[in-house]
Design an enzyme around this catalytic site. Structure first.
Site, PDB file in Angstrom:
ATOM      1  N   ARG A  15       0.840  -1.202   0.000  1.00  0.00           N
ATOM      2  CA  ARG A  15       0.000   0.000   0.000  1.00  0.00           C
ATOM      3  C   ARG A  15       0.874   1.251   0.000  1.00  0.00           C
ATOM      4  O   ARG A  15       2.055   1.208   0.318  1.00  0.00           O
ATOM      5  CB  ARG A  15      -0.904   0.007   1.233  1.00  0.00           C
ATOM      6  CG  ARG A  15      -2.026  -1.005   1.201  1.00  0.00           C
ATOM      7  CD  ARG A  15      -2.792  -1.049   2.515  1.00  0.00           C
ATOM      8  NE  ARG A  15      -2.012  -1.632   3.599  1.00  0.00           N
ATOM      9  CZ  ARG A  15      -2.441  -1.776   4.842  1.00  0.00           C
ATOM     10  NH1 ARG A  15      -3.647  -1.347   5.179  1.00  0.00           N
ATOM     11  NH2 ARG A  15      -1.678  -2.335   5.767  1.00  0.00           N
ATOM     12  N   LYS A  73       1.458   2.147   7.433  1.00  0.00           N
ATOM     13  CA  LYS A  73       1.782   1.360   8.619  1.00  0.00           C
ATOM     14  C   LYS A  73       2.719   2.113   9.556  1.00  0.00           C
ATOM     15  O   LYS A  73       3.421   3.037   9.161  1.00  0.00           O
ATOM     16  CB  LYS A  73       2.412   0.028   8.216  1.00  0.00           C
ATOM     17  CG  LYS A  73       1.436  -0.931   7.567  1.00  0.00           C
ATOM     18  CD  LYS A  73       0.232  -1.241   8.452  1.00  0.00           C
ATOM     19  CE  LYS A  73       0.592  -2.086   9.662  1.00  0.00           C
ATOM     20  NZ  LYS A  73      -0.587  -2.338  10.529  1.00  0.00           N
ATOM     21  N   TYR A  92      -1.347   4.684  10.700  1.00  0.00           N
ATOM     22  CA  TYR A  92      -1.763   3.699  11.692  1.00  0.00           C
ATOM     23  C   TYR A  92      -0.604   3.469  12.650  1.00  0.00           C
ATOM     24  O   TYR A  92       0.546   3.336  12.226  1.00  0.00           O
ATOM     25  CB  TYR A  92      -2.127   2.364  11.026  1.00  0.00           C
ATOM     26  CG  TYR A  92      -3.420   2.396  10.252  1.00  0.00           C
ATOM     27  CD1 TYR A  92      -4.636   2.617  10.903  1.00  0.00           C
ATOM     28  CD2 TYR A  92      -3.438   2.192   8.876  1.00  0.00           C
ATOM     29  CE1 TYR A  92      -5.825   2.644  10.196  1.00  0.00           C
ATOM     30  CE2 TYR A  92      -4.625   2.212   8.155  1.00  0.00           C
ATOM     31  CZ  TYR A  92      -5.820   2.439   8.821  1.00  0.00           C
ATOM     32  OH  TYR A  92      -7.005   2.467   8.121  1.00  0.00           O
ATOM     33  N   HIS A  94      -1.220   1.743  16.299  1.00  0.00           N
ATOM     34  CA  HIS A  94      -1.507   0.567  17.136  1.00  0.00           C
ATOM     35  C   HIS A  94      -0.480   0.439  18.265  1.00  0.00           C
ATOM     36  O   HIS A  94       0.120  -0.608  18.480  1.00  0.00           O
ATOM     37  CB  HIS A  94      -1.510  -0.710  16.279  1.00  0.00           C
ATOM     38  CG  HIS A  94      -2.538  -0.696  15.188  1.00  0.00           C
ATOM     39  ND1 HIS A  94      -3.887  -0.756  15.452  1.00  0.00           N
ATOM     40  CD2 HIS A  94      -2.409  -0.614  13.837  1.00  0.00           C
ATOM     41  CE1 HIS A  94      -4.560  -0.723  14.294  1.00  0.00           C
ATOM     42  NE2 HIS A  94      -3.692  -0.626  13.314  1.00  0.00           N
ATOM     43  N   GLU A 116      -6.235   5.106  13.674  1.00  0.00           N
ATOM     44  CA  GLU A 116      -7.221   4.229  14.319  1.00  0.00           C
ATOM     45  C   GLU A 116      -7.882   4.830  15.553  1.00  0.00           C
ATOM     46  O   GLU A 116      -8.847   4.253  16.077  1.00  0.00           O
ATOM     47  CB  GLU A 116      -6.589   2.872  14.681  1.00  0.00           C
ATOM     48  CG  GLU A 116      -5.622   2.894  15.850  1.00  0.00           C
ATOM     49  CD  GLU A 116      -4.195   3.248  15.454  1.00  0.00           C
ATOM     50  OE1 GLU A 116      -3.303   3.148  16.318  1.00  0.00           O
ATOM     51  OE2 GLU A 116      -3.976   3.622  14.275  1.00  0.00           O
ATOM     52  N   ASP A 196     -20.932 -11.282  20.407  1.00  0.00           N
ATOM     53  CA  ASP A 196     -20.597  -9.908  20.798  1.00  0.00           C
ATOM     54  C   ASP A 196     -21.197  -9.623  22.168  1.00  0.00           C
ATOM     55  O   ASP A 196     -22.186 -10.258  22.578  1.00  0.00           O
ATOM     56  CB  ASP A 196     -21.122  -8.900  19.767  1.00  0.00           C
ATOM     57  CG  ASP A 196     -20.444  -7.538  19.884  1.00  0.00           C
ATOM     58  OD1 ASP A 196     -19.446  -7.311  19.175  1.00  0.00           O
ATOM     59  OD2 ASP A 196     -20.912  -6.711  20.687  1.00  0.00           O
ATOM     60  N   LEU A 238     -12.412  -5.158  18.892  1.00  0.00           N
ATOM     61  CA  LEU A 238     -11.700  -3.869  18.911  1.00  0.00           C
ATOM     62  C   LEU A 238     -12.146  -3.026  20.091  1.00  0.00           C
ATOM     63  O   LEU A 238     -13.346  -2.827  20.305  1.00  0.00           O
ATOM     64  CB  LEU A 238     -11.962  -3.086  17.620  1.00  0.00           C
ATOM     65  CG  LEU A 238     -11.381  -1.664  17.603  1.00  0.00           C
ATOM     66  CD1 LEU A 238      -9.858  -1.710  17.508  1.00  0.00           C
ATOM     67  CD2 LEU A 238     -11.962  -0.833  16.480  1.00  0.00           C
ATOM     68  N   ASP A 268      -3.304  -6.619  15.197  1.00  0.00           N
ATOM     69  CA  ASP A 268      -2.680  -5.288  15.253  1.00  0.00           C
ATOM     70  C   ASP A 268      -2.717  -4.710  16.664  1.00  0.00           C
ATOM     71  O   ASP A 268      -1.868  -3.890  17.029  1.00  0.00           O
ATOM     72  CB  ASP A 268      -3.387  -4.312  14.306  1.00  0.00           C
ATOM     73  CG  ASP A 268      -2.853  -4.396  12.879  1.00  0.00           C
ATOM     74  OD1 ASP A 268      -1.640  -4.606  12.722  1.00  0.00           O
ATOM     75  OD2 ASP A 268      -3.646  -4.262  11.939  1.00  0.00           O
ATOM     76  N   MET A 299      -3.054  -7.308   6.849  1.00  0.00           N
ATOM     77  CA  MET A 299      -3.831  -8.088   5.886  1.00  0.00           C
ATOM     78  C   MET A 299      -4.194  -7.310   4.626  1.00  0.00           C
ATOM     79  O   MET A 299      -4.036  -7.828   3.515  1.00  0.00           O
ATOM     80  CB  MET A 299      -5.100  -8.638   6.558  1.00  0.00           C
ATOM     81  CG  MET A 299      -4.843  -9.743   7.560  1.00  0.00           C
ATOM     82  SD  MET A 299      -6.373 -10.315   8.347  1.00  0.00           S
ATOM     83  CE  MET A 299      -7.231 -11.066   6.965  1.00  0.00           C
TER      84      MET A 299
END
Length: 367
Positions: A15, A73, A92, A94, A116, A196, A238, A268, A299
């Site tokens: 990416r 990333k 991102y 994380h 995020e 959930d 999440l 992640d 991914m």
């Protein structure tokens, strides 16, 4: 402002953080965009396409020397040397699953804003959503592949055939990842169970999918029972900015059928399966207790063209705000301010502080 777009260096990460359309939006406003040579090739975007809309093609060091660096990333160890106090990094991060990076950002004094944790008033995560959609859809696709016997799986066709039962897919989490995983798994003809903690979300899922999936409330007992019959277990949990809770223990994994598959999209953020560990596209799986584990941390990098365009569609609005106003954009925009994770050596994400026992200040206080 000078905006840098470095080439991604994580293993098989194809990416890129900006499309030519995004670059054009910036250059039209008078900003200078520096794109590292070859940064877009993995997504099928040439240097000439960037040059045609006003970008300057530069070296790695020049791209990182910009005032605002936009990535996909999080920086890896080889990139820590580019971090500095006068840099705004937008990507991102994380951090709750990456203590070395957290310390590197704090030591450098860099202003780091995480895609995020940018959060709208309705609690949606606009910059996480596009990649969650991609990863969720990929989870069912990847799981189906690794269930093939040649890949180490049970030899299960998720959709089954007339006269033979379909495969059983269990999804932990009914958010964006879980919803998209369910779409694909149901489309393949699998039997899908979604678990959930939010009852209202389960009611919504039951309605959206017309009762075609099984819904269960998240309790230890229910998870234990569901894990035992799963052919494919998808982790889709999440908690924004925080480390994922370990919902499936190592003992639960031992009860799974030989050749069953785990795809933990929550990797992640540390993963929600106790036996999961980060893997790469080059070496994506490993086996524990006869169960195939897939823990690739990027991914969507496997489908870079789709992912790059989907990501830029969402990030460009915030990149333009930062380019136009600098740090004042954080003060003016509460959603963007929520993305601030480190600022001048101070941690500004409480969830990360909890993960590592570090003090943290709210962005509203520190800016």
């Amino acid at each position: 402002m000078i905006i840098g777009v470095p080439k991604e260096v994580k293993t098989l990460e194809n990416r890129v953080a900006m499309t030519p359309g995004g670059v054009k939006s910036l250059t039209k406003r008078g900003h200078e965009v520096l794109v590292e040579r070859g940064a877009g090739l993995g997504s099928g975007i040439t240097d000439e396409e960037y040059s045609a809309v006003g970008a300057r093609i530069v070296s790695t060091a020049e791209a990182w020397a910009a005032e605002l660096v936009v990535k996909v990333k999080e920086p890896i160890a080889s990139e820590y040397g580019y971090l500095r106090e006068d840099l705004i990094l937008f990507t991102y991060l994380h951090l709750a699953a990456d203590e070395p990076l957290t310390k590197a950002l704090l030591d450098s004094g860099c202003t780091a804003i995480a895609y995020e944790t940018v959060q709208l008033p309705d609690r949606t995560l606009p910059l996480l959503m596009p990649m969650s959609e991609v990863a969720g859809r990929m989870a069912a696709q990847v799981g189906a592949r690794y269930l093939e016997r040649s890949q180490g799986g049970r030899g299960i066709l998720l959709g089954g055939v007339p006269g033979v039962s379909p495969g059983a897919v269990v999804i932990l989490g009914a958010g964006i990842v879980g919803t998209n995983a369910a779409k694909i798994a149901l489309g393949l003809g699998a039997q899908v169970t979604m678990i959930d903690i939010n009852h209202h979300r389960l009611v919504y899922m039951d309605d959206v999918f017309g009762g075609r999936l099984i819904t269960m409330t998240s309790t230890e007992h229910n998870i234990r029972q569901a894990v035992q019959y799963a052919d494919l277990l998808i982790g889709a949990v999440l908690i924004p900015g925080a480390k994922a809770p370990k919902l499936v223990t190592a003992n639960m994994v031992k009860t799974m059928k030989p050749g069953s598959v785990i795809v933990d999209v929550a990797i992640d953020q540390g993963g929600c399966i106790e036996t999961i560990k980060p893997t790469t596209h080059a070496d994506p799986i490993y086996e524990i207790d006869g169960v195939v584990h897939y823990g690739v941390t990027n991914m969507p990098g496997a489908v870079p063209r789709t992912s790059t365009f989907a990501l830029t569609n969402q990030t460009i609005t915030y990149v333009l705000k930062l380019a136009d106003a600098g740090l004042d954009a954080l003060r003016a925009d509460a959603a963007l301010r929520g993305g601030l994770n480190t600022y001048k050596g101070t941690l500004t994400c409480p969830a990360v502080g909890e993960a590592f026992g570090l003090p943290a200040s709210a962005p509203e206080v520190i800016l």
